[in-house]
Design a protein around this motif. Structure first.
Motif, PDB file in Angstrom:
ATOM      1  N   LEU A  67       0.823  -1.200   0.000  1.00 45.93           N
ATOM      2  CA  LEU A  67       0.000   0.000   0.000  1.00 45.93           C
ATOM      3  C   LEU A  67       0.868   1.266   0.000  1.00 45.93           C
ATOM      4  CD1 LEU A  67      -3.123   0.272   0.166  1.00 45.93           C
ATOM      5  CD2 LEU A  67      -2.867   0.612   2.617  1.00 45.93           C
ATOM      6  N   TYR A  68       0.549   2.191  -0.906  1.00 50.54           N
ATOM      7  CA  TYR A  68       1.169   3.521  -0.862  1.00 50.54           C
ATOM      8  C   TYR A  68       0.345   4.384   0.097  1.00 50.54           C
ATOM      9  CZ  TYR A  68       4.170   2.818  -4.963  1.00 50.54           C
ATOM     10  OH  TYR A  68       5.131   2.394  -5.836  1.00 50.54           O
ATOM     11  N   THR A  69       0.934   4.778   1.201  1.00 53.84           N
ATOM     12  CA  THR A  69       0.191   5.596   2.165  1.00 53.84           C
ATOM     13  C   THR A  69       0.867   6.943   2.360  1.00 53.84           C
ATOM     14  OG1 THR A  69       1.447   4.633   3.981  1.00 53.84           O
ATOM     15  CG2 THR A  69      -0.679   3.613   3.475  1.00 53.84           C
ATOM     16  N   LEU A  70       0.089   7.893   2.846  1.00 57.63           N
ATOM     17  CA  LEU A  70       0.620   9.196   3.222  1.00 57.63           C
ATOM     18  C   LEU A  70      -0.267   9.788   4.285  1.00 57.63           C
ATOM     19  CD1 LEU A  70      -1.247  11.700   1.802  1.00 57.63           C
ATOM     20  CD2 LEU A  70      -0.259  10.718  -0.233  1.00 57.63           C
ATOM     21  N   THR A  71       0.227  10.782   4.959  1.00 55.95           N
ATOM     22  CA  THR A  71      -0.562  11.480   5.969  1.00 55.95           C
ATOM     23  C   THR A  71      -0.715  12.927   5.519  1.00 55.95           C
ATOM     24  OG1 THR A  71       0.374  10.049   7.660  1.00 55.95           O
ATOM     25  CG2 THR A  71      -0.696  12.054   8.428  1.00 55.95           C
ATOM     26  N   ASP A  72      -1.955  13.415   5.447  1.00 56.97           N
ATOM     27  CA  ASP A  72      -2.130  14.794   4.974  1.00 56.97           C
ATOM     28  C   ASP A  72      -1.855  15.780   6.110  1.00 56.97           C
ATOM     29  OD1 ASP A  72      -4.396  15.187   6.527  1.00 56.97           O
ATOM     30  OD2 ASP A  72      -5.796  15.256   4.862  1.00 56.97           O
ATOM     31  N   GLN A  73      -1.933  17.072   5.788  1.00 59.30           N
ATOM     32  CA  GLN A  73      -1.550  18.077   6.790  1.00 59.30           C
ATOM     33  C   GLN A  73      -2.528  18.152   7.948  1.00 59.30           C
ATOM     34  OE1 GLN A  73      -0.157  21.808   4.846  1.00 59.30           O
ATOM     35  NE2 GLN A  73      -0.116  20.537   3.024  1.00 59.30           N
ATOM     36  N   GLY A  74      -3.702  17.529   7.758  1.00 64.11           N
ATOM     37  CA  GLY A  74      -4.656  17.459   8.858  1.00 64.11           C
ATOM     38  C   GLY A  74      -4.467  16.190   9.679  1.00 64.11           C
ATOM     39  N   GLY A  75      -3.412  15.415   9.377  1.00 66.80           N
ATOM     40  CA  GLY A  75      -3.119  14.209  10.144  1.00 66.80           C
ATOM     41  C   GLY A  75      -3.931  12.990   9.708  1.00 66.80           C
ATOM     42  N   ARG A  76      -4.617  13.108   8.542  1.00 67.99           N
ATOM     43  CA  ARG A  76      -5.448  12.013   8.044  1.00 67.99           C
ATOM     44  C   ARG A  76      -4.570  11.017   7.294  1.00 67.99           C
ATOM     45  NH1 ARG A  76      -8.800   9.043   8.253  1.00 67.99           N
ATOM     46  NH2 ARG A  76     -10.842   8.833   7.294  1.00 67.99           N
ATOM     47  N   ARG A  77      -4.647   9.733   7.675  1.00 65.17           N
ATOM     48  CA  ARG A  77      -3.877   8.698   6.967  1.00 65.17           C
ATOM     49  C   ARG A  77      -4.623   8.262   5.717  1.00 65.17           C
ATOM     50  NH1 ARG A  77      -2.968   3.812   8.946  1.00 65.17           N
ATOM     51  NH2 ARG A  77      -1.400   3.558   7.345  1.00 65.17           N
ATOM     52  N   LEU A  78      -3.975   8.414   4.586  1.00 65.71           N
ATOM     53  CA  LEU A  78      -4.610   8.137   3.306  1.00 65.71           C
ATOM     54  C   LEU A  78      -3.812   7.107   2.532  1.00 65.71           C
ATOM     55  CD1 LEU A  78      -5.180  11.870   2.363  1.00 65.71           C
ATOM     56  CD2 LEU A  78      -6.945  10.279   3.143  1.00 65.71           C
ATOM     57  N   ALA A  79      -4.471   6.476   1.573  1.00 68.53           N
ATOM     58  CA  ALA A  79      -3.782   5.541   0.690  1.00 68.53           C
ATOM     59  C   ALA A  79      -4.187   5.803  -0.747  1.00 68.53           C
ATOM     60  CB  ALA A  79      -4.144   4.106   1.059  1.00 68.53           C
ATOM     61  N   LEU A  80      -3.248   5.574  -1.676  1.00 65.45           N
ATOM     62  CA  LEU A  80      -3.624   5.512  -3.088  1.00 65.45           C
ATOM     63  C   LEU A  80      -4.331   4.175  -3.270  1.00 65.45           C
ATOM     64  CD1 LEU A  80      -1.294   7.674  -3.148  1.00 65.45           C
ATOM     65  CD2 LEU A  80      -0.903   6.932  -5.498  1.00 65.45           C
ATOM     66  N   ARG A  81      -5.528   4.193  -3.828  1.00 65.80           N
ATOM     67  CA  ARG A  81      -6.311   2.943  -3.918  1.00 65.80           C
ATOM     68  C   ARG A  81      -5.504   1.853  -4.617  1.00 65.80           C
ATOM     69  NH1 ARG A  81     -10.018   6.088  -8.071  1.00 65.80           N
ATOM     70  NH2 ARG A  81      -8.423   6.234  -9.659  1.00 65.80           N
TER      71      ARG A  81
ATOM     72  N   ALA B  63       4.708  24.009  -3.905  1.00 63.59           N
ATOM     73  CA  ALA B  63       5.770  23.100  -3.479  1.00 63.59           C
ATOM     74  C   ALA B  63       5.724  22.850  -1.983  1.00 63.59           C
ATOM     75  CB  ALA B  63       7.119  23.652  -3.885  1.00 63.59           C
ATOM     76  N   ASN B  64       5.508  23.896  -1.227  1.00 69.81           N
ATOM     77  CA  ASN B  64       5.660  23.728   0.212  1.00 69.81           C
ATOM     78  C   ASN B  64       4.394  23.320   0.936  1.00 69.81           C
ATOM     79  OD1 ASN B  64       8.271  24.433  -0.202  1.00 69.81           O
ATOM     80  ND2 ASN B  64       7.944  26.599   0.265  1.00 69.81           N
ATOM     81  N   GLN B  65       3.269  23.806   0.482  1.00 63.12           N
ATOM     82  CA  GLN B  65       2.070  23.579   1.287  1.00 63.12           C
ATOM     83  C   GLN B  65       1.016  22.742   0.603  1.00 63.12           C
ATOM     84  OE1 GLN B  65       0.761  27.475   2.443  1.00 63.12           O
ATOM     85  NE2 GLN B  65       2.781  27.960   3.257  1.00 63.12           N
ATOM     86  N   GLN B  66       0.980  22.772  -0.715  1.00 58.89           N
ATOM     87  CA  GLN B  66      -0.154  22.136  -1.386  1.00 58.89           C
ATOM     88  C   GLN B  66       0.181  20.764  -1.954  1.00 58.89           C
ATOM     89  OE1 GLN B  66      -1.685  24.977  -4.232  1.00 58.89           O
ATOM     90  NE2 GLN B  66      -2.960  25.839  -2.614  1.00 58.89           N
ATOM     91  N   LEU B  67       1.437  20.361  -1.846  1.00 59.99           N
ATOM     92  CA  LEU B  67       1.842  19.120  -2.487  1.00 59.99           C
ATOM     93  C   LEU B  67       1.578  17.924  -1.578  1.00 59.99           C
ATOM     94  CD1 LEU B  67       3.277  18.634  -5.242  1.00 59.99           C
ATOM     95  CD2 LEU B  67       5.436  18.594  -3.990  1.00 59.99           C
ATOM     96  N   TYR B  68       0.936  16.892  -2.128  1.00 59.34           N
ATOM     97  CA  TYR B  68       0.806  15.609  -1.430  1.00 59.34           C
ATOM     98  C   TYR B  68       2.057  14.786  -1.722  1.00 59.34           C
ATOM     99  CZ  TYR B  68      -4.199  16.108  -0.414  1.00 59.34           C
ATOM    100  OH  TYR B  68      -5.415  16.508   0.072  1.00 59.34           O
ATOM    101  N   THR B  69       2.852  14.536  -0.711  1.00 59.23           N
ATOM    102  CA  THR B  69       4.084  13.779  -0.926  1.00 59.23           C
ATOM    103  C   THR B  69       4.077  12.495  -0.097  1.00 59.23           C
ATOM    104  OG1 THR B  69       5.172  14.989   0.854  1.00 59.23           O
ATOM    105  CG2 THR B  69       5.515  15.814  -1.388  1.00 59.23           C
ATOM    106  N   LEU B  70       4.897  11.544  -0.522  1.00 57.94           N
ATOM    107  CA  LEU B  70       5.094  10.314   0.237  1.00 57.94           C
ATOM    108  C   LEU B  70       6.476   9.773  -0.103  1.00 57.94           C
ATOM    109  CD1 LEU B  70       4.734   7.598  -1.805  1.00 57.94           C
ATOM    110  CD2 LEU B  70       2.403   8.446  -1.802  1.00 57.94           C
ATOM    111  N   THR B  71       6.952   8.878   0.720  1.00 59.21           N
ATOM    112  CA  THR B  71       8.229   8.235   0.473  1.00 59.21           C
ATOM    113  C   THR B  71       7.976   6.749   0.286  1.00 59.21           C
ATOM    114  OG1 THR B  71       9.296   9.889   1.860  1.00 59.21           O
ATOM    115  CG2 THR B  71      10.568   7.896   1.389  1.00 59.21           C
ATOM    116  N   ASP B  72       8.435   6.175  -0.834  1.00 59.81           N
ATOM    117  CA  ASP B  72       8.154   4.756  -1.050  1.00 59.81           C
ATOM    118  C   ASP B  72       9.136   3.913  -0.245  1.00 59.81           C
ATOM    119  OD1 ASP B  72      10.522   4.349  -2.443  1.00 59.81           O
ATOM    120  OD2 ASP B  72       9.571   4.052  -4.387  1.00 59.81           O
ATOM    121  N   GLN B  73       8.965   2.573  -0.324  1.00 58.75           N
ATOM    122  CA  GLN B  73       9.783   1.703   0.521  1.00 58.75           C
ATOM    123  C   GLN B  73      11.240   1.667   0.093  1.00 58.75           C
ATOM    124  OE1 GLN B  73       7.674  -2.084   1.378  1.00 58.75           O
ATOM    125  NE2 GLN B  73       5.891  -0.999   0.566  1.00 58.75           N
ATOM    126  N   GLY B  74      11.500   2.205  -1.108  1.00 55.54           N
ATOM    127  CA  GLY B  74      12.879   2.321  -1.546  1.00 55.54           C
ATOM    128  C   GLY B  74      13.480   3.673  -1.158  1.00 55.54           C
ATOM    129  N   GLY B  75      12.731   4.476  -0.400  1.00 52.01           N
ATOM    130  CA  GLY B  75      13.237   5.764   0.046  1.00 52.01           C
ATOM    131  C   GLY B  75      13.088   6.882  -0.980  1.00 52.01           C
TER     132      GLY B  75
END
Lengths: 432, 432
Positions: A67-81, B63-75
């Motif tokens: 699962l690709y997950t991330l946490t948004d700025q409101g602290g909500r844990r989300l996943a790419l489906r 870049a700083n506030q509106q971007l949804y980012t994540l780090t994959d398992q490969g970093g």
């Protein structure tokens, strides 16, 4: 020194340039068209969903590692489906009051899984999801099989290239317990063994069976059950087969579309009875093209209302492998039908006027953006796949005429500019 | 007690149920059709991109506030694309050797930005991107304006509902420096002031101008420049206007499609000369519907090759606000054209046989999944938007006939089942 960013897409994802995209679009549109002729309606949902709906519902492998997950700025844990079914379940549960069940729905989302990229596996794939929600009737199974058959045939596939293999988990359970003597607590492990049956040699299967606690006679019995095909159904009590939608489908006029096959179990936990897989029979792609099944309770995560369903997900990667293997991929569509070429830059406006008429007539038409010699422009139009060019010359334009040239035959004709579209349609015949 | 997951989609994202999806699909297909008639070809790219390509290129806010980012398992640091242009730039740079420039490309991705949801703003939106890459010619501008006009008209919009406002940042710079006496180092701030000109009252604008360092006379001059319209162009030296593609467009036969307007600057940093915005003139939606512009160097992040371009991105949210305001949204398509109803369950196979013929003839056809009384089934077919039903009765079927009923008029006719499709097409007329 400037350092440039790499131009390759992120590992396991793909860029679709126009030629490839054109092939995909043609294939997908044929499929959408068939699906809609069966009365299915398209829906769509968000790319991002609360992570919990996958962690709660899917197999462990997906939830924990893929699962690709991330946490948004409101602290909500989300996943790419990673798949569409939980989103569909959420929507069906949320709108159950206003939907007129059973409903036929389809969608075509991109889904993400953190996989090790290899043949047939990517990290972002596109999957056509087709489901019937809210009915337990065997008509659903029959319709699904008819639809799949029609979808495959719409792509040019015939019965020599694919087979729909069908099983019923409840029938298999009964066969295992009643004919092989498998204990109820062993069923899960035996199902997992059946799932890998066609991948391993018999020595390894025997060892695995022994580890589950099956003796030699039971292993032989299991082997017989899996090899039995339709005759297995005659050995089971009528109360088992009489309740099976798969058996009903095998007794309908659509029986010829499917093959009963006890090997098919499908990994995903939420399938409860009917399971099916479409196999490529070519051997070169030795795997299921796609598959699906029936779930007794789709949306248990979202609502106390029990909503049964049946559906499948057709992924793009294996589908295009199949089409390529069998030479069924359509050619990319050309860039344009017609290029309107002004002989000098002063005639740009005139060329745009002609182009407007052609576009209104439905012809995909371009006008060169930069000045270039006529000969070069014709070569370029030919390379872009145009079947005709319209040449706008100064003297002709003063007379209100243009020259239409068929790039196939080289024939050309001078016509009033308002008639250019008609002339081109005549030149090109009807097959555009 | 079981706790159920919420059924609402993640904040700022949307579920599209079949009715809404049908409206969207119809609108988008009209637009795709128009865009392709201009010779643009569709491409697509990954949802996930390396985060750096946005952090390096876009404005700071994204870049700083509106971007949804994540780090994959490969970093690997990844982002959900907030816009399509960097992906397009990456693809164009990576394939520059094999592309025949200029190229006309379009795409329709979903893009994510962490916004505070409000009217016109969501976190996941769908944006049609249309670009010409690899040409600096004014023909590109003219074609873009013609295309936008055709797209809007294909949706039923006319000149009373929208206007294409166009400016050239270089023309505006020249006007500011040469006519108002703005210093080069003040230009950025004055552009930002112009960008908010229509949102604030003149008192606040004057205060802001004073803060930048403009005196009262300069503020008056700035006000004059912005109000001048086309006459501004006459006050500027020929070497400024002579190099402007916007001025060339204003002198072409397509001038009537646009309005020169010095207020338009567009926030995004990469526009270098031409900028444009399509405005809803209704007042109710007092904002740009969408916009775009020209960039001198698209792919500087990926390649030393300088690739100019011009393009725009049309977002779905403001577009559907516009269509709804002006009553231009199409009606959802019905669920099916025809329902084939077997009078008893024994006739299910017969009904499916008839349905197959109708589908082959292009009719969207369903067969009820569960047994229900004929009258109820007809009501249901009517509610699903079917225009006809085919009733399969036992005695009729033995004679090879079925009853076709037009749900509009109530007229019905008994016909050989192979002729049902033709009868329906006749009943329904040609407009299906």
């Amino acid at each position: 020194m400037t350092e440039y960013q790499p131009t390759a897409p992120y590992r396991g994802t793909r860029d679709f340039l126009p030629d490839e995209m054109s092939v995909r679009t043609q294939v997908f549109h044929r499929l959408y068209d068939v699906i809609e002729r069966f009365g299915f309606r398209r829906y769509d949902g968000p790319q991002l969903e609360p992570a919990e709906i996958y962690e709660a519902k899917s197999g462990e492998e997906i939830a924990n590692q893929q699962l690709y997950t991330l946490t948004d700025q409101g602290g909500r844990r989300l996943a790419l489906r990673p798949e569409m079914t939980p989103s569909a379940a959420r929507m069906v549960a949320g709108n159950a009051g206003s939907l007129q069940f059973p409903v036929r729905w389809y969608s075509h989302p991109n889904c993400h899984r953190y996989e090790r990229p290899q043949r047939g596996r990517v990290r972002e794939h596109w999957q056509i999801n087709v489901d019937i929600f809210g009915s337990e009737a065997a008509s659903c199974e029959i319709e699904m099989f008819e639809l799949i058959d029609s979808m495959m045939r719409s792509l040019g596939a015939d019965e020599d290239t694919f087979v729909i293999r069908v099983n019923d988990r409840q029938v298999l359970s009964a066969a295992l317990t009643e004919l092989v003597g498998v204990r109820t607590d062993q069923l899960g492990e035996v199902f997992a063994l059946v799932d890998r049956w066609e991948k391993y040699d018999s020595e390894r299967l025997a060892a695995d069976a022994a580890e589950i606690g099956l003796d030699d006679k039971q292993f032989a019995g299991l082997t017989d059950v899996l090899a039995a095909g339709t005759s297995l159904l005659d050995e089971l009590p009528a109360e088992v087969t009489g309740n099976s939608n798969v058996v009903r489908a095998l007794r309908s006029s659509s029986a010829g579309l499917i093959r009963f096959d006890p090997h098919i179990v499908r990994g995903l936990a939420y399938y409860t009875s009917t399971v099916f897989e479409v196999f490529d029979t070519s051997g070169e792609n030795n795997r299921a093209l796609f598959g699906g099944g029936r779930y007794a309770d789709l949306a248990g995560l979202f609502t106390p209302k029990q909503i049964p369903g049946i559906g499948f997900g057709m992924g793009d990667v294996t589908l295009f492998d199949f089409l390529d293997t069998h030479g069924l991929s359509p050619a990319p569509r050309s860039e344009v039908d017609v290029v309107v070429i002004p002989v000098t830059a002063e005639l740009d406006d005139a060329a745009r006027t002609v182009a407007r008429t052609l576009r209104t007539a439905g012809l995909r038409t371009s006008v060169p953006l930069e000045p270039r010699k006529l000969g070069k422009e014709i070569t370029r139009a030919d390379r872009a796949g145009a079947r005709a060019v319209v040449i706008v010359g100064a003297e002709e334009w003063q007379d209100g005429t243009v020259t239409v040239r068929d790039l196939g035959s080289g024939n050309q004709r001078q016509v009033p500019h308002e008639e250019a579209a008609e002339t081109i349609s005549t030149l090109l015949g009807t097959d555009r």
